[in-house]
Design an enzyme around this catalytic site. Structure first.
Site, PDB file in Angstrom:
ATOM      1  N   GLY A   5       0.783  -1.226   0.000  1.00  0.00           N
ATOM      2  CA  GLY A   5       0.000   0.000   0.000  1.00  0.00           C
ATOM      3  C   GLY A   5       0.813   1.274   0.000  1.00  0.00           C
ATOM      4  O   GLY A   5       0.379   2.286   0.572  1.00  0.00           O
ATOM      5  N   LEU A  18      -9.752  -7.675 -12.826  1.00  0.00           N
ATOM      6  CA  LEU A  18     -11.160  -7.410 -12.543  1.00  0.00           C
ATOM      7  C   LEU A  18     -12.007  -7.841 -13.730  1.00  0.00           C
ATOM      8  O   LEU A  18     -11.672  -7.575 -14.886  1.00  0.00           O
ATOM      9  CB  LEU A  18     -11.366  -5.924 -12.267  1.00  0.00           C
ATOM     10  CG  LEU A  18     -10.716  -5.409 -10.979  1.00  0.00           C
ATOM     11  CD1 LEU A  18     -10.628  -3.895 -10.995  1.00  0.00           C
ATOM     12  CD2 LEU A  18     -11.488  -5.900  -9.761  1.00  0.00           C
ATOM     13  N   HIS A  37       0.265   1.835 -13.388  1.00  0.00           N
ATOM     14  CA  HIS A  37       0.954   0.661 -13.907  1.00  0.00           C
ATOM     15  C   HIS A  37       2.418   1.011 -14.173  1.00  0.00           C
ATOM     16  O   HIS A  37       2.706   2.074 -14.749  1.00  0.00           O
ATOM     17  CB  HIS A  37       0.288   0.204 -15.211  1.00  0.00           C
ATOM     18  CG  HIS A  37       0.932  -1.004 -15.810  1.00  0.00           C
ATOM     19  ND1 HIS A  37       0.789  -2.263 -15.269  1.00  0.00           N
ATOM     20  CD2 HIS A  37       1.740  -1.138 -16.898  1.00  0.00           C
ATOM     21  CE1 HIS A  37       1.487  -3.122 -16.016  1.00  0.00           C
ATOM     22  NE2 HIS A  37       2.064  -2.465 -16.995  1.00  0.00           N
ATOM     23  N   LEU A  40      -6.902  -6.049 -19.805  1.00  0.00           N
ATOM     24  CA  LEU A  40      -5.834  -5.773 -18.855  1.00  0.00           C
ATOM     25  C   LEU A  40      -4.921  -4.640 -19.319  1.00  0.00           C
ATOM     26  O   LEU A  40      -4.336  -4.702 -20.406  1.00  0.00           O
ATOM     27  CB  LEU A  40      -5.000  -7.043 -18.639  1.00  0.00           C
ATOM     28  CG  LEU A  40      -3.787  -6.919 -17.712  1.00  0.00           C
ATOM     29  CD1 LEU A  40      -4.227  -6.625 -16.291  1.00  0.00           C
ATOM     30  CD2 LEU A  40      -2.937  -8.193 -17.761  1.00  0.00           C
ATOM     31  N   ASP A  41      -4.791  -3.599 -18.491  1.00  0.00           N
ATOM     32  CA  ASP A  41      -3.861  -2.491 -18.706  1.00  0.00           C
ATOM     33  C   ASP A  41      -4.022  -1.850 -20.089  1.00  0.00           C
ATOM     34  O   ASP A  41      -3.053  -1.361 -20.671  1.00  0.00           O
ATOM     35  CB  ASP A  41      -2.406  -2.962 -18.527  1.00  0.00           C
ATOM     36  CG  ASP A  41      -2.123  -3.458 -17.124  1.00  0.00           C
ATOM     37  OD1 ASP A  41      -2.740  -2.957 -16.173  1.00  0.00           O
ATOM     38  OD2 ASP A  41      -1.268  -4.360 -16.976  1.00  0.00           O
ATOM     39  N   ASN A  64      -6.034   3.238 -12.708  1.00  0.00           N
ATOM     40  CA  ASN A  64      -4.993   2.301 -12.286  1.00  0.00           C
ATOM     41  C   ASN A  64      -3.629   2.917 -12.565  1.00  0.00           C
ATOM     42  O   ASN A  64      -3.455   3.641 -13.549  1.00  0.00           O
ATOM     43  CB  ASN A  64      -5.120   0.989 -13.073  1.00  0.00           C
ATOM     44  CG  ASN A  64      -4.046  -0.017 -12.693  1.00  0.00           C
ATOM     45  OD1 ASN A  64      -3.880  -0.361 -11.530  1.00  0.00           O
ATOM     46  ND2 ASN A  64      -3.304  -0.509 -13.683  1.00  0.00           N
ATOM     47  N   SER A 117       2.543   4.703 -15.847  1.00  0.00           N
ATOM     48  CA  SER A 117       1.366   5.268 -16.507  1.00  0.00           C
ATOM     49  C   SER A 117       0.175   5.193 -15.571  1.00  0.00           C
ATOM     50  O   SER A 117       0.020   4.234 -14.811  1.00  0.00           O
ATOM     51  CB  SER A 117       1.022   4.478 -17.781  1.00  0.00           C
ATOM     52  OG  SER A 117       2.110   4.415 -18.671  1.00  0.00           O
TER      53      SER A 117
END
Length: 227
Positions: free
Chosen positions: A16, A95, A111, A146-147, A109, A138
């Site tokens: 985290g 997800l 990445h 995904l991504d 997100n 990014s």
């Protein structure tokens, strides 16, 4: 009457550190927002300990009969927190389509690569193996693939001769936090939106991802104008 603070839900699987950067910025008054929940697929994730027990939700994904069943419970828990924005910060589980579509347009997100290069894992090793001179991080909107969501902003670091995945990862981490916080400021101030496959800032389409400069500001790499 004062306006309520933007509500931020955070999905995390690990320690985290990006979550802590958000919490620190809120405490310092440099990010307007409130972390209303931290959600994890790993009940032992250290990220959960960074918020009060009432704001933690976790479940072992492997205990569920299917990915869809886990995602359904996660989605209900996230929705109950009434977030304005959902931040995937080191969330290492893919997800499903139903979850992403439920929160589409308000989920981002971070990445560790210069997308569209190196989606998925082991990005630092892959950049070194490819002989890249640049690497980075990014922030993008989340879509079911995904991504692959539209990139909002990037931060670039050099790849040095003799770099290992570990040394490169440390250099990228140094820009991840300021990049994430800069994008979150756009989001929580109401300046950021997703329209189809296009990012909009202040109602104007963004044709090239914003770039984090050495002062921690986001600029348009084409015009040089600060966002």
């Amino acid at each position: 009457m004062p306006q309520p603070l933007p509500r931020i839900a955070v999905l995390a699987s690990g320690r985290g550190s990006n979550l802590q950067a958000v919490l620190d910025a809120i405490a310092a008054g440099t990010l307007a927002g409130e972390v209303v929940g931290v959600f994890s697929d790993k009940p032992a994730a250290a990220a959960l300990q960074r918020v009060a027990p009432a704001r933690r939700w976790s479940a072992a994904a492997k205990a569920y009969p299917s990915r869809e069943a886990f995602d359904a419970d996660l989605a209900e828990a996230v929705a109950a927190a009434r977030p304005d924005w959902i931040l995937c910060a080191g969330y290492l589980r893919i997800l499903g389509h139903a979850f992403v579509e439920r929160f589409r347009g308000r989920m981002i997100n971070i990445h560790p690569s210069l997308l569209p290069k190196y989606r998925g894992l082991h990005t630092h090793a892959r950049a070194i193996e490819a002989g890249d001179g640049e690497h980075g991080a990014s922030v993008h909107f989340v879509i079911p693939e995904l991504d692959a969501g539209t990139v909002i902003a990037q931060a670039v670091v050099p790849v040095h001769a003799g770099d290992t995945p570990e040394t490169l990862a440390e250099r990228v981490l140094g820009v991840e936090h300021p990049l994430l916080l800069a994008v979150m400021r756009l989001a929580t101030s109401g300046r950021l939106a997703e329209h189809g496959a296009t990012v909009q800032v202040d109602g104007h389409p963004l044709f090239t991802p914003l770039r984090l400069d050495c002062a921690g500001r986001l600029t348009d790499p084409v015009s040089g104008v600060a966002a």
